[in-house]
Scaffold this active site. Structure first.
Site, PDB file in Angstrom:
ATOM      1  CG  LEU A  11     119.007  60.612  40.071  1.00 17.36           C
ATOM      2  CD1 LEU A  11     119.826  60.774  41.347  1.00 17.36           C
ATOM      3  CD2 LEU A  11     119.539  61.529  38.984  1.00 17.36           C
ATOM      4  CG  ASP A  12     120.375  57.490  33.828  1.00 19.25           C
ATOM      5  OD1 ASP A  12     119.182  57.165  33.707  1.00 19.25           O
ATOM      6  OD2 ASP A  12     120.987  58.182  32.993  1.00 19.25           O
ATOM      7  CG  LEU A  13     123.145  51.298  37.974  1.00 13.36           C
ATOM      8  CD1 LEU A  13     122.420  50.876  39.237  1.00 13.36           C
ATOM      9  CD2 LEU A  13     123.461  50.080  37.103  1.00 13.36           C
TER      10      LEU A  13
END
Length: 274
Positions: free
Chosen positions: A36-38
Site C-alpha cells: 500500500l502507498d505510504l
C-alpha cells in the site's frame, strides 16, 4: 508460526516497515502479498513462516478500495502530499457529469503508473529517481488493469468519494487523476482506504489463517502418502482431473503444498518442507 495474518496498515507507515514490525512482534519470518502507498491505509495480508512461499498467488484476488478525490487540483504525486502543478479555482462540474465519467472507467482500462511509484526503471524504483529530480529519465510504460466495479458514493463538488473493486496492479491515485483529466479539470487523491482483498475484509483484521485457509481460492486435492512423497521427490504423476493449480492435502487434511495438473499429469509447484 505459519499462516496469513490480516493486518490494517495505518497512514504514514511504509508497507515494508508494517511487515517488519509484525515480524519482530511475532518473532517469525514475514512477507507481504501486496503493498500500500505510504499515504494509504487498509487491509494487508502478511505471510508468516512457510506461508511466505505462497505470496505471489494472491495477485489474482480482487481488491476493494474507497477513495476521496478533489477536482481542480493536480499534483506531481497524484495525491495531496505532492507539489501542486495545476489548480482551477472554479470547478464547473456537476455531480451528474462526474458520475457519468466515473462509470466509463468500468472494465479493462490502460493506466500509466505515477512517477512516484515502486515501478522499476532499469532496476531502479521510479520514486527514487523522481526524488533525485531525474524525472526526464522516467518513462513508465502503460499497463492494462481491470476495474470490476466503480461507484460514486458521495459528491460535494469539488470533493467526491468512490468505491471500486479492481485487479492487482491498479493505481487508485492514477484512477482519480484520470477521472479529473477526462473532465478536463484535473483531480488528485485525498484519501485511499483498502477495505478488502478477496474475502479478507475489516472483520478479518487481527486474525491468522492457516496456509490452506489463506489459499481458499485454490481448489484442493486429497492424496495419499505415496502420492505426496512422490511429488516431493519431483516425480510427475498420472492423475485424471481438470487442468489447473491445486492445493495438495494429506488424507488427514494437512496442507502439503501446491501442484499443477496439465493433460492429466500432476507436477509439484511448491511443496511444504517437513
Amino acid at each position: 508460526m505459519d499462516g496469513f495474518y490480516i493486518g490494517h496498515k495505518p497512514v504514514g507507515i511504509s508497507s515494508s516497515k508494517f511487515v517488519l514490525d509484525i515480524s519482530k512482534s511475532l518473532n517469525t519470518k514475514a512477507g507481504h502479498t501486496g503493498t500500500l502507498d505510504l499515504e494509504a491505509e487498509g487491509i494487508m495480508i502478511v505471510a508468516l513462516g512457510q506461508a511466505t512461499k505462497y505470496t505471489q498467488y494472491f495477485n489474482i484476488l480482487p481488491k476493494t478500495y474507497e477513495a476521496k478525490g478533489i477536482l481542480g487540483i493536480k499534483t506531481d504525486t497524484q495525491d495531496i502530499s505532492g507539489n501542486v502543478i495545476q489548480k482551477i479555482e472554479d470547478v464547473n462540474i456537476t455531480c451528474e457529469e462526474l458520475k457519468s465519467v466515473i462509470e466509463k472507467f468500468k472494465g479493462k482500462i490502460t493506466q500509466i503508473p505515477p512517477i512516484y511509484s515502486a515501478k522499476k526503471i532499469n532496476g531502479k524504483k521510479a520514486y527514487k529517481l523522481a526524488r533525485k529530480n531525474q524525472v526526464q529519465s522516467i518513462e513508465l510504460k502503460p499497463i492494462t488493469v481491470n476495474i470490476y466495479s466503480i461507484e460514486l458514493l458521495e459528491c460535494n463538488i469539488p470533493k467526491f468519494y468512490i468505491k471500486t473493486v479492481v485487479s492487482t496492479g491498479t493505481y487508485i491515485r492514477t484512477l482519480i487523476n484520470d477521472i479529473g483529466d477526462t473532465l478536463k479539470v484535473g483531480a488528485t487523491t485525498l484519501i485511499i482506504k483498502r477495505t478488502a482483498i478477496g474475502k479478507f475484509d475489516n472483520e478479518s483484521v487481527g486474525k491468522v489463517y492457516s496456509i490452506e485457509e489463506g489459499l481458499y481460492f485454490i481448489p484442493s486435492l486429497i492424496l495419499d502418502h505415496s502420492f505426496i512423497k512422490s511429488l516431493k521427490q519431483g516425480k510427475i504423476l498420472t492423475y485424471q482431473s481438470q487442468d489447473g493449480m491445486y492445493k495438495i492435502l494429506g488424507e488427514d487434511g494437512t496442507f502439503q503444498g501446491l501442484a499443477q495438473i496439465k493433460n492429466n499429469l500432476l507436477k509439484a509447484i511448491r511443496m511444504q518442507s517437513q
